[in-house]
Every structure is written in structure tokens, then in C-alpha cells.
Design a protein around this motif. Structure first.
Motif, PDB file in Angstrom:
ATOM      1  N   ASP A  40       0.794  -1.276  -0.001  1.00  0.00           N
ATOM      2  CA  ASP A  40      -0.047   0.229  -0.135  1.00  0.00           C
ATOM      3  C   ASP A  40       0.816   1.214   0.003  1.00  0.00           C
ATOM      4  OD1 ASP A  40       0.897  -0.036   2.546  1.00  0.00           O
ATOM      5  OD2 ASP A  40      -1.050   0.108   3.630  1.00  0.00           O
ATOM      6  N   ARG A  41       2.034   1.117  -0.132  1.00  0.00           N
ATOM      7  CA  ARG A  41       2.955   2.366  -0.372  1.00  0.00           C
ATOM      8  C   ARG A  41       3.518   2.508  -1.868  1.00  0.00           C
ATOM      9  NH1 ARG A  41       3.544   6.448   2.352  1.00  0.00           N
ATOM     10  NH2 ARG A  41       5.501   6.835   1.277  1.00  0.00           N
ATOM     11  N   LEU A  42       2.993   1.607  -2.538  1.00  0.00           N
ATOM     12  CA  LEU A  42       3.381   1.730  -3.929  1.00  0.00           C
ATOM     13  C   LEU A  42       3.126   2.928  -4.845  1.00  0.00           C
ATOM     14  CD1 LEU A  42       4.967   0.256  -6.355  1.00  0.00           C
ATOM     15  CD2 LEU A  42       2.402  -0.613  -6.941  1.00  0.00           C
ATOM     16  N   LEU A  43       1.998   3.284  -4.664  1.00  0.00           N
ATOM     17  CA  LEU A  43       1.306   4.422  -5.378  1.00  0.00           C
ATOM     18  C   LEU A  43       1.927   5.844  -4.796  1.00  0.00           C
ATOM     19  CD1 LEU A  43      -2.334   3.410  -6.302  1.00  0.00           C
ATOM     20  CD2 LEU A  43      -0.412   3.261  -7.607  1.00  0.00           C
ATOM     21  N   ASP A  44       2.034   5.811  -3.364  1.00  0.00           N
ATOM     22  CA  ASP A  44       2.535   7.050  -2.828  1.00  0.00           C
ATOM     23  C   ASP A  44       4.033   7.214  -3.347  1.00  0.00           C
ATOM     24  OD1 ASP A  44       0.247   7.783  -1.645  1.00  0.00           O
ATOM     25  OD2 ASP A  44       0.838   6.746   0.245  1.00  0.00           O
ATOM     26  N   ASP A  45       4.845   6.078  -3.368  1.00  0.00           N
ATOM     27  CA  ASP A  45       6.114   6.143  -3.702  1.00  0.00           C
ATOM     28  C   ASP A  45       6.400   6.419  -5.123  1.00  0.00           C
ATOM     29  OD1 ASP A  45       6.780   5.550  -0.978  1.00  0.00           O
ATOM     30  OD2 ASP A  45       7.125   3.537  -1.305  1.00  0.00           O
ATOM     31  N   ALA A  46       5.396   5.923  -6.244  1.00  0.00           N
ATOM     32  CA  ALA A  46       5.534   6.173  -7.500  1.00  0.00           C
ATOM     33  C   ALA A  46       5.520   7.795  -7.669  1.00  0.00           C
ATOM     34  CB  ALA A  46       4.385   5.407  -8.173  1.00  0.00           C
ATOM     35  N   ARG A  47       4.332   8.351  -7.036  1.00  0.00           N
ATOM     36  CA  ARG A  47       4.219   9.717  -7.053  1.00  0.00           C
ATOM     37  C   ARG A  47       5.432  10.566  -6.658  1.00  0.00           C
ATOM     38  NH1 ARG A  47      -1.440   8.239  -6.122  1.00  0.00           N
ATOM     39  NH2 ARG A  47      -1.004   8.460  -3.751  1.00  0.00           N
ATOM     40  N   ALA A  48       5.977   9.960  -5.510  1.00  0.00           N
ATOM     41  CA  ALA A  48       7.152  10.724  -5.138  1.00  0.00           C
ATOM     42  C   ALA A  48       8.161  10.510  -6.170  1.00  0.00           C
ATOM     43  CB  ALA A  48       7.513  10.169  -3.786  1.00  0.00           C
ATOM     44  N   ALA A  49       8.263   9.550  -6.785  1.00  0.00           N
ATOM     45  CA  ALA A  49       9.441   9.339  -7.783  1.00  0.00           C
ATOM     46  C   ALA A  49       9.342   9.771  -9.105  1.00  0.00           C
ATOM     47  CB  ALA A  49       9.747   7.827  -7.709  1.00  0.00           C
ATOM     48  N   GLY A  50       8.151  10.225  -9.355  1.00  0.00           N
ATOM     49  CA  GLY A  50       7.670  10.808 -10.752  1.00  0.00           C
ATOM     50  C   GLY A  50       7.409   9.782 -11.576  1.00  0.00           C
ATOM     51  N   GLY A  51       6.940   8.372 -11.051  1.00  0.00           N
ATOM     52  CA  GLY A  51       6.540   7.421 -11.969  1.00  0.00           C
ATOM     53  C   GLY A  51       7.337   6.183 -11.378  1.00  0.00           C
ATOM     54  N   ILE A  52       7.128   4.931 -12.324  1.00  0.00           N
ATOM     55  CA  ILE A  52       7.595   3.742 -11.697  1.00  0.00           C
ATOM     56  C   ILE A  52       9.101   3.713 -12.088  1.00  0.00           C
ATOM     57  CG2 ILE A  52       7.353   1.188 -11.815  1.00  0.00           C
ATOM     58  CD1 ILE A  52       5.246   2.597 -10.596  1.00  0.00           C
ATOM     59  N   ASP A  53      10.204   3.765 -11.399  1.00  0.00           N
ATOM     60  CA  ASP A  53      11.486   3.889 -11.385  1.00  0.00           C
ATOM     61  C   ASP A  53      12.145   2.464 -11.485  1.00  0.00           C
ATOM     62  OD1 ASP A  53      11.778   3.701  -8.640  1.00  0.00           O
ATOM     63  OD2 ASP A  53      12.357   5.443  -8.468  1.00  0.00           O
ATOM     64  N   GLY A  54      13.497   2.581 -11.664  1.00  0.00           N
ATOM     65  CA  GLY A  54      14.043   1.033 -11.529  1.00  0.00           C
ATOM     66  C   GLY A  54      14.081   0.434 -10.147  1.00  0.00           C
ATOM     67  N   CYS A  79      -3.472  -3.958  -9.831  1.00  0.00           N
ATOM     68  CA  CYS A  79      -3.337  -2.407  -9.932  1.00  0.00           C
ATOM     69  C   CYS A  79      -2.661  -2.353 -11.380  1.00  0.00           C
ATOM     70  CB  CYS A  79      -2.541  -1.837  -8.854  1.00  0.00           C
ATOM     71  SG  CYS A  79      -2.106  -0.142  -9.184  1.00  0.00           S
ATOM     72  N   SER A  80      -3.240  -1.416 -12.368  1.00  0.00           N
ATOM     73  CA  SER A  80      -2.440  -0.992 -13.572  1.00  0.00           C
ATOM     74  C   SER A  80      -1.273  -0.516 -13.510  1.00  0.00           C
ATOM     75  CB  SER A  80      -3.461  -0.013 -14.318  1.00  0.00           C
ATOM     76  OG  SER A  80      -3.531   1.317 -13.431  1.00  0.00           O
ATOM     77  N   SER A  81      -0.795  -0.112 -12.308  1.00  0.00           N
ATOM     78  CA  SER A  81       0.655   0.388 -12.314  1.00  0.00           C
ATOM     79  C   SER A  81       1.539  -0.930 -12.507  1.00  0.00           C
ATOM     80  CB  SER A  81       0.859   1.012 -10.676  1.00  0.00           C
ATOM     81  OG  SER A  81       0.150   2.105 -10.710  1.00  0.00           O
ATOM     82  N   TYR A  82       0.999  -2.009 -12.043  1.00  0.00           N
ATOM     83  CA  TYR A  82       2.096  -3.209 -12.121  1.00  0.00           C
ATOM     84  C   TYR A  82       1.956  -3.610 -13.742  1.00  0.00           C
ATOM     85  CZ  TYR A  82       2.691  -4.414  -7.217  1.00  0.00           C
ATOM     86  OH  TYR A  82       3.076  -4.178  -5.849  1.00  0.00           O
TER      87      TYR A  82
END
Length: 233
Positions: A40-54, A79-82
């Protein structure tokens, strides 16, 4: 050999996805044993990183690896982010790994409709869904052009119950002039509970990713039918 009670891991980024997917499997594939994995941290961390980074890609792959190493015979990424790591995961493991909505898209395309409507309650869900659907349509039916139309109802996200959400979605589809599309696809798992009411309002098939995925996996593991074409409400 048919597996009657396969262990299916479902990898979530939000608790809502877990609830919707569990309800879908209870209806469509009750024989499956379910294993819920939540980051449940994935989306918050992705927003902070500006996207799905390495770093996030590696983290997502580790979670899928945990599922497979734990005995999962299939993996559903709710989740579509995956989605962008699913292709890489398929090169690493030989169990079925499904993106959130691809079973829904395959079922819709199997109906060979000339028009498909995609409806969402959040703006970012629309282009992601359309891109995936167009990619699958090009590969599956190169000589069968499909018109994809979209509608957005942010009011549906705040609806108090599935019936109210369905009415907001129906209004959005009507305002966009596509309420009569032969098939309607829900671009988010959170909208799935509104699907039956929306199908009744519109009189056309309404597909959601969770139920389509459960049906497709049942077809693979429990001898049930594969993802069915969208031909009836």
C-alpha cells in the motif's frame, strides 16, 4: 492436468482492489485458493519518484517472486501500475501472470464489436486503458478495426452505493454519446460493484477486470470456460 484448487496470488496496491478481486473470485472461481499480497506504499512512492523507476520495478518483481516462490500457480496484478513489469515477470516465471485488465480486454475483443466504450471515474485511468486495449486489438484483429470511445464520471468515485455510481456512469456515457456502445468496459476495479446495475441501465454488456480475470484463470486451471465474449448483459 486440471488443477481444481490452484493457489492464486493477487498482488494489490490498494485495499479496494483486494476486496473487489476477492468478490469476483467468489462468484467466478470459488474453487481457487486466494493469497492476497498488498503493497500500500506503491502508489505514494511512485508519485514521489515521478513514476515507476528502477527501484520500484525491482520491488514489484520481488513481490511477484515472493508469490511464485510461495507456491502460487497464477498471479493477478490488480493495479494497472504493475502492468509495465508484467511482461518482464513472464520471462522469469512460467506461471500465468495477468495484468489488471487484459482478460477484460480479451473478452471484449472476442465479441468482435466495432465499437467499445471505456468509462472511468478518475482521469488517469482512461488513457492507460485505451492504450492497452488498442495494443491488444492490433495484435489480435489486425483486419478488424475497432472504434474506442471514452467517458469520465468523477462523481461516480464519490457515490454512496453501486446503484448511484451506475447512474453517474450511465449519465457520463450518455453525455459522451456512447451509451449504446455494444460493450462497456470499466477502467478501474473500484467500479466493478456498479457493473451489474450499469448493465441493467444500459441494456448492453458491462465488463470489469476482476471478474474477467477470474473467469480466464478458471478456464486455465479448473476446466471452466475461458474469458467469454461480451455478447449479452
Amino acid at each position: 492436468m486440471i488443477e481444481t484448487h490452484p493457489l492464486i496470488a493477487m498482488v494489490h496496491a490498494v485495499p479496494t482492489g483486494a476486496r473487489v478481486a476477492q468478490d469476483a473470485f467468489a462468484q467466478e472461481f470459488p474453487e481457487a485458493r486466494l493469497w492476497n499480497l498488498l503493497d500500500d506504499r506503491l502508489l505514494d512512492d511512485a508519485r514521489a519518484a515521478g513514476g515507476i523507476d528502477g527501484a520500484l520495478r525491482r520491488r514489484m518483481l520481488r513481490l511477484i517472486a515472493h508469490a511464485v516462490d510461495g507456491g502460487a500457480r497464477g498471479v493477478l496484478l490488480t493495479c494497472s501500475s504493475y502492468g509495465e513489469v508484467a511482461d518482464a515477470a513472464r520471462t522469469l516465471w512460467d506461471v500465468p501472470i495477468l495484468k489488471a485488465d487484459e482478460a477484460m480486454f480479451r473478452a471484449a475483443l472476442a465479441g468482435r464489436h466495432d465499437r467499445i466504450a471505456v468509462v472511468a471515474s478518475t482521469p488517469v485511468a482512461v488513457p492507460a486503458a485505451v492504450a492497452q486495449l488498442r495494443a491488444l486489438a492490433t495484435g489480435a484483429e489486425p483486419g478488424h478495426p475497432i472504434r474506442i470511445a471514452t467517458a469520465l464520471s468523477e462523481e461516480a468515485a464519490d457515490a454512496g452505493d453501486p446503484g448511484e455510481a451506475a447512474r453517474h456512469l450511465a449519465d457520463a456515457l450518455s453525455d459522451a454519446g456512447i451509451a449504446d456502445a455494444p460493450a462497456v468496459l470499466l477502467a478501474q476495479y473500484s467500479l466493478a460493484p456498479a457493473g451489474p446495475a450499469l448493465a441493467e441501465l444500459l441494456g448492453v454488456p458491462v465488463l470489469d477486470g476482476a471478474r474477467a480475470a477470474a473467469r480466464e484463470l478458471r478456464g486455465r486451471f479448473a476446466g471452466g470456460p475461458p474469458a467469454t465474449p461480451a455478447t449479452a448483459p
